[in-house]
Design a protein around this motif. Structure first.
Motif, PDB file in Angstrom:
ATOM      1  N   ILE A 104       0.867  -1.420   0.221  1.00 47.68           N
ATOM      2  CA  ILE A 104       0.630  -0.188  -0.273  1.00 47.68           C
ATOM      3  C   ILE A 104       0.705   1.569  -0.101  1.00 47.68           C
ATOM      4  CG2 ILE A 104      -1.929   1.128   1.036  1.00 47.68           C
ATOM      5  CD1 ILE A 104      -2.999  -1.370   2.906  1.00 47.68           C
ATOM      6  N   PHE A 105       2.060   1.202   0.933  1.00 50.33           N
ATOM      7  CA  PHE A 105       2.431   2.647   0.595  1.00 50.33           C
ATOM      8  C   PHE A 105       4.005   2.145   0.036  1.00 50.33           C
ATOM      9  CE2 PHE A 105       0.629   2.081   5.025  1.00 50.33           C
ATOM     10  CZ  PHE A 105      -0.603   3.098   4.315  1.00 50.33           C
ATOM     11  N   ASP A 106       5.021   2.887  -0.226  1.00 51.80           N
ATOM     12  CA  ASP A 106       6.322   2.938  -1.099  1.00 51.80           C
ATOM     13  C   ASP A 106       7.138   3.446   0.229  1.00 51.80           C
ATOM     14  OD1 ASP A 106       8.390   3.827  -2.063  1.00 51.80           O
ATOM     15  OD2 ASP A 106       7.837   4.824  -4.009  1.00 51.80           O
ATOM     16  N   ARG A 107       7.364   1.926   0.856  1.00 53.59           N
ATOM     17  CA  ARG A 107       8.584   2.785   2.002  1.00 53.59           C
ATOM     18  C   ARG A 107      10.201   3.100   1.912  1.00 53.59           C
ATOM     19  NH1 ARG A 107       6.567   1.854   6.725  1.00 53.59           N
ATOM     20  NH2 ARG A 107       8.909   1.547   7.712  1.00 53.59           N
ATOM     21  N   SER A 108      10.556   3.271   0.181  1.00 53.56           N
ATOM     22  CA  SER A 108      11.788   3.766  -0.315  1.00 53.56           C
ATOM     23  C   SER A 108      11.197   5.501   0.072  1.00 53.56           C
ATOM     24  CB  SER A 108      12.258   4.430  -1.373  1.00 53.56           C
ATOM     25  OG  SER A 108      10.619   3.623  -2.846  1.00 53.56           O
ATOM     26  N   ALA A 109       9.803   5.705  -0.584  1.00 57.11           N
ATOM     27  CA  ALA A 109       9.099   7.402  -0.574  1.00 57.11           C
ATOM     28  C   ALA A 109       9.283   7.838   1.145  1.00 57.11           C
ATOM     29  CB  ALA A 109       7.884   7.110  -1.305  1.00 57.11           C
ATOM     30  N   LYS A 110       8.338   6.869   2.085  1.00 54.78           N
ATOM     31  CA  LYS A 110       8.727   7.645   3.098  1.00 54.78           C
ATOM     32  C   LYS A 110       9.418   7.400   3.837  1.00 54.78           C
ATOM     33  CE  LYS A 110       5.389   8.509   5.044  1.00 54.78           C
ATOM     34  NZ  LYS A 110       5.933   9.602   5.152  1.00 54.78           N
ATOM     35  N   LEU A 111      11.114   6.882   3.443  1.00 54.93           N
ATOM     36  CA  LEU A 111      12.409   7.123   3.795  1.00 54.93           C
ATOM     37  C   LEU A 111      13.247   8.220   3.381  1.00 54.93           C
ATOM     38  CD1 LEU A 111      14.771   6.421   5.360  1.00 54.93           C
ATOM     39  CD2 LEU A 111      15.601   4.758   3.240  1.00 54.93           C
ATOM     40  N   ARG A 112      12.622   8.589   1.782  1.00 58.99           N
ATOM     41  CA  ARG A 112      13.261   9.724   1.501  1.00 58.99           C
ATOM     42  C   ARG A 112      12.266  11.556   2.471  1.00 58.99           C
ATOM     43  NH1 ARG A 112      12.907   6.990  -3.221  1.00 58.99           N
ATOM     44  NH2 ARG A 112      11.101   7.945  -4.228  1.00 58.99           N
ATOM     45  N   GLN A 113      10.892  10.638   2.110  1.00 59.42           N
ATOM     46  CA  GLN A 113      10.094  11.339   3.030  1.00 59.42           C
ATOM     47  C   GLN A 113      11.325  12.306   4.895  1.00 59.42           C
ATOM     48  OE1 GLN A 113       6.404  11.006   3.139  1.00 59.42           O
ATOM     49  NE2 GLN A 113       6.381  11.184   0.989  1.00 59.42           N
ATOM     50  N   ARG A 114      11.368  11.248   5.461  1.00 54.31           N
ATOM     51  CA  ARG A 114      11.639  10.940   7.258  1.00 54.31           C
ATOM     52  C   ARG A 114      13.404  12.347   6.450  1.00 54.31           C
ATOM     53  NH1 ARG A 114       9.995   5.695   9.582  1.00 54.31           N
ATOM     54  NH2 ARG A 114       7.772   6.008   9.868  1.00 54.31           N
ATOM     55  N   GLU A 115      14.360  11.549   5.729  1.00 48.96           N
ATOM     56  CA  GLU A 115      15.100  11.907   5.869  1.00 48.96           C
ATOM     57  C   GLU A 115      15.281  13.818   4.938  1.00 48.96           C
ATOM     58  OE1 GLU A 115      18.794  10.754   5.420  1.00 48.96           O
ATOM     59  OE2 GLU A 115      17.326   9.427   7.197  1.00 48.96           O
ATOM     60  N   ARG A 116      15.000  13.700   4.872  1.00 49.58           N
ATOM     61  CA  ARG A 116      14.419  15.371   3.992  1.00 49.58           C
ATOM     62  C   ARG A 116      13.985  16.122   5.579  1.00 49.58           C
ATOM     63  NH1 ARG A 116      11.815  14.604  -0.916  1.00 49.58           N
ATOM     64  NH2 ARG A 116       9.643  14.469   0.482  1.00 49.58           N
ATOM     65  N   ALA A 117      12.994  15.223   5.932  1.00 52.24           N
ATOM     66  CA  ALA A 117      12.313  16.283   7.065  1.00 52.24           C
ATOM     67  C   ALA A 117      12.905  16.540   8.057  1.00 52.24           C
ATOM     68  CB  ALA A 117      10.989  15.261   7.878  1.00 52.24           C
ATOM     69  N   ALA A 118      14.354  15.502   8.120  1.00 53.61           N
ATOM     70  CA  ALA A 118      15.378  15.196   9.594  1.00 53.61           C
ATOM     71  C   ALA A 118      15.674  16.611   9.321  1.00 53.61           C
ATOM     72  CB  ALA A 118      15.827  13.934   9.513  1.00 53.61           C
ATOM     73  N   ASN A 119      16.977  16.774   7.732  1.00 55.10           N
ATOM     74  CA  ASN A 119      17.465  17.200   7.869  1.00 55.10           C
ATOM     75  C   ASN A 119      17.128  19.020   7.649  1.00 55.10           C
ATOM     76  OD1 ASN A 119      19.841  16.120   7.079  1.00 55.10           O
ATOM     77  ND2 ASN A 119      18.657  15.151   5.373  1.00 55.10           N
ATOM     78  N   ASN A 120      15.458  19.832   7.689  1.00 53.93           N
ATOM     79  CA  ASN A 120      15.334  20.800   7.783  1.00 53.93           C
ATOM     80  C   ASN A 120      16.398  21.367   8.822  1.00 53.93           C
ATOM     81  OD1 ASN A 120      13.907  22.751   7.771  1.00 53.93           O
ATOM     82  ND2 ASN A 120      11.866  21.734   7.625  1.00 53.93           N
ATOM     83  N   PRO A 121      16.203  22.806   8.840  1.00 55.14           N
ATOM     84  CA  PRO A 121      17.269  23.693   9.956  1.00 55.14           C
ATOM     85  C   PRO A 121      15.226  24.161  10.738  1.00 55.14           C
ATOM     86  CG  PRO A 121      17.350  24.052   7.984  1.00 55.14           C
ATOM     87  CD  PRO A 121      16.601  23.302   7.320  1.00 55.14           C
ATOM     88  N   ASP A 122      14.626  23.730  10.056  1.00 58.00           N
ATOM     89  CA  ASP A 122      13.176  23.665  11.527  1.00 58.00           C
ATOM     90  C   ASP A 122      12.308  22.908  11.931  1.00 58.00           C
ATOM     91  OD1 ASP A 122      13.944  26.922  11.581  1.00 58.00           O
ATOM     92  OD2 ASP A 122      12.928  27.335   9.658  1.00 58.00           O
TER      93      ASP A 122
END
Length: 308
Positions: A6-24
């Protein structure tokens, strides 16, 4: 065991990595911080000492930061995103901490764990039955699985607004909000995995936003944006503006628009002979048809106990 994708786990990993590297990144932690605090409070309600606790899908330490050395000796923080795990807040001094990069859908390299907790991570797992069974295997007898995930009524305002806008502008409906489990589903998963003495309940958190646009920005900052395998890669600007107008018209007021987050909490225990057992069928002393006179029955029992 096969499972639907149902979910694209690789896309979710990219989303989490992008959020983690957000300065805010800390700006967007408000929902998960609040839910993590409420879940940690339920850990404290279990009056026992835990030698080993696993935080599965720990995120930025939403539960782990509240763990106390008074009842936990060792804590293992597990997260699929290395960047999030690196900066996750740990517990207070006195607790042995281990950090592991582990996907919730993968194998769990643990044995005889006292407690597994999971806060707002499992709603992105494809094979939930398999994950629940793997948790069961890593627990010791009379160990507990305590967690929470977003329920099916989460962001229903956003879901309806986007669907109506897509229907109007594109002539069809596309999935813009990921599907989520319902209360009955979680109870069934616990039963299927073999957990006993289950508890499942729900809570709702309503948050106000100036408009739908700010809500979508915050969802991306939380790494809670859509990761369904059949999601639409690009949402036209016209559809977004139409959805924002519909959102405001249907649910908003002069202060802005609300967003509902439904949180499903659950607790299940691994079977053990020491646990309380239900009485055998037919051993009851009061018929259910006499419940209307329950107060009288209680008084009679107390009177009988005093005379004896």
């Amino acid at each position: 065991m096969s499972s639907m994708t149902i979910f694209d786990r690789s896309a979710k990993l990219r989303q989490r990595e992008r959020a983690a590297n957000n300065p805010d990144v800390e700006v967007f932690d408000y929902v998960k911080d609040e839910v993590g605090y409420r879940l940690a409070d339920r850990v404290f309600d279990i009056k026992r000492q835990f030698k080993h606790v696993v935080d599965l899908g720990c995120g930025r330490g939403y539960v782990s930061q509240h763990i106390s050395a008074d009842n936990v000796a060792k804590l293992t923080m597990c997260e699929m995103s290395p960047s999030i795990l690196k900066h996750a807040k740990g517990p207070e001094d006195g607790v042995e901490v281990e950090r592991l990069v582990i996907d919730e859908e993968g194998p769990l390299p643990f044995q005889d764990v006292d407690l597994v907790v999971s806060s707002l991570s499992l709603h992105w797992v494809n094979d939930l039955p398999g994950t629940f069974e793997r948790v069961m295997k890593c627990l010791k007898p009379d160990g507990a699985f305590l967690g929470c995930l977003f329920g099916g009524d989460t962001l229903f305002e956003l879901r309806c607004s986007l669907q109506l806008a897509s229907l109007e502008r594109s002539g069809g409906i596309a999935p813009h909000v990921s599907p989520m489990a319902h209360v009955r589903d979680v109870g069934s998963l616990l039963t299927r995995a073999g957990f006993v003495m289950q508890t499942v309940d729900t809570d709702e958190i309503k948050i106000g936003f100036p408009s739908m646009i700010e809500l979508m920005i915050d969802l991306q900052g939380m790494a809670e944006n859509n990761a369904a395998i059949n999601r639409v890669a690009h949402l036209p600007r016209d559809n977004i503006l139409a959805a924002a107008s519909i959102y405001k018209e249907l649910y908003g007021d002069e202060k802005g628009v609300p967003a509902t987050f439904q949180v499903i909490y659950f607790l299940g225990w691994k079977p053990d002979p020491s646990q309380p057992k239900p009485l055998e069928r037919g051993s009851g002393e009061v018929s259910i048809k006499d419940l209307y006179r329950l107060d009288e029955i209680v008084k009679e029992i107390h009177k009988k106990d005093r005379t004896e």
